[in-house]
Scaffold this active site. Structure first.
Site, PDB file in Angstrom:
ATOM      1  N   SER A 168      53.937  64.303  22.036  1.00  0.00           N
ATOM      2  CA  SER A 168      55.110  64.175  22.908  1.00  0.00           C
ATOM      3  C   SER A 168      55.232  65.406  23.789  1.00  0.00           C
ATOM      4  O   SER A 168      54.718  66.486  23.449  1.00  0.00           O
ATOM      5  CB  SER A 168      56.379  64.037  22.054  1.00  0.00           C
ATOM      6  OG  SER A 168      57.550  64.225  22.823  1.00  0.00           O
ATOM      7  N   TYR A 181      61.628  66.570  14.886  1.00  0.00           N
ATOM      8  CA  TYR A 181      60.745  65.742  15.705  1.00  0.00           C
ATOM      9  C   TYR A 181      59.830  66.601  16.566  1.00  0.00           C
ATOM     10  O   TYR A 181      58.611  66.392  16.589  1.00  0.00           O
ATOM     11  CB  TYR A 181      61.596  64.819  16.577  1.00  0.00           C
ATOM     12  CG  TYR A 181      60.809  63.928  17.514  1.00  0.00           C
ATOM     13  CD1 TYR A 181      60.265  62.730  17.065  1.00  0.00           C
ATOM     14  CD2 TYR A 181      60.630  64.277  18.850  1.00  0.00           C
ATOM     15  CE1 TYR A 181      59.545  61.898  17.920  1.00  0.00           C
ATOM     16  CE2 TYR A 181      59.909  63.457  19.715  1.00  0.00           C
ATOM     17  CZ  TYR A 181      59.371  62.265  19.243  1.00  0.00           C
ATOM     18  OH  TYR A 181      58.663  61.458  20.102  1.00  0.00           O
TER      19      TYR A 181
END
Length: 284
Positions: A176, A189
């Site tokens: 990401s 995350y």
């Protein structure tokens, strides 16, 4: 692909795509497959919705058979993926279960081999995303669940798959933009995505002699069910407006990167990450 997203929220992780408004664009009507993955077999974790679903359909359009891993609560989305893959004339195996369990990570590989007789492409994509605007609000359970889902499963599925992979096969990991930027309200995350980036580079070096390529994709703000399941309805309505292109991306704008990394088009590419993120420069 301008998309207006109204405020909305879901209370279940990692979210249900069938409940999104508007529905994500999974495949472009003008995407033409050219048999780049003819008769290959791909195992995709988190393949029921969002980017994973889009990857499954693009792979199928390129001639691959598919196995997808998802949680039981996502059965409706998984059935949609099944219909889309079968509409492309390819076979699909549905594998519901919990990737936090080490034995299940091994079983999904075994079931894929049992069904198709081989495995050529592993897409480690499953993830959860928990928002904590105050770091001290994070519970130990949140940390454990995020790491077991987002990075432990990558190690475990990959390890189980390696005995079946051969020269020319590929592993693709979904990281990401947060791996490079961090994000203040997504500490667990973001850190797992950083770990995935490092895992991708390390594994690429480890498997280079076997001629198995390992690469990653680091999406920016892509419209998937993970988003309304993670943040407030008000934040969802602003999703993606802070990138240079001033809009969220769609899964179909990301999936072709996976096709490239899975096919012979990228035969000299390993240890790299592609960044479909709407123009954010991260120098990574």
């Amino acid at each position: 692909m301008e998309t207006q997203i109204p405020p909305q929220h879901q209370d279940v992780q990692p979210g249900i795509q069938a409940e999104l408004d508007p529905q994500p664009k999974v495949i472009r009507y003008n995407y033409r497959g050219t048999n780049k993955l003819k008769d290959k077999v791909a195992l995709i974790t988190g393949g029921d919705s969002g980017i994973g679903q889009s990857v499954a359909v693009h792979f199928a359009r390129e001639g691959a058979d598919i196995a997808i891993v998802y949680t039981e609560r996502e059965e409706v989305d998984a059935q949609q993926t099944k219909e889309l893959v079968e509409a492309e004339g390819r076979q699909i195996l549905l594998l519901p279960g919990d990737l936090k369990q080490a034995d299940f990570c091994e079983r999904v590989v075994e079931e894929t081999i049992k069904r198709f007789g081989k495995l050529n492409i592993v897409v480690n994509n499953a993830a959860i995303q928990l928002q904590h605007k105050k770091f001290e609000e994070m519970q130990d359970e949140d940390l454990v669940n995020t790491y077991e889902t987002n990075i432990y499963s990558f190690f475990r599925v990959t390890k189980a798959a390696l005995k079946h992979l051969h020269e020319g096969d590929s592993i693709i990991n979904t990281t990401s933009v947060t791996a490079y930027q961090g994000r203040a309200d997504l500490p667990e995350y973001s850190s797992t995505k950083g770990a995935i980036m490092a895992f991708t580079r390390a594994l690429a070096g480890n498997l280079a002699k076997k001629k198995i390529r390992v690469n990653g994709v680091a999406p920016g703000p892509i419209w998937t069910p993970l988003n309304p399941a993670s943040v407030s309805a008000k934040e969802v309505a602003m999703f993606g407006k802070d990138v240079p292109m001033k809009r969220p991306g769609q899964p179909c704008e990301v999936a072709p990167a996976y096709v490239y990394l899975a096919s012979e088009d990228s035969s000299y590419v390993t240890g790299q990450v592609i960044h479909p993120n709407g123009g954010t420069i991260i120098n990574g």
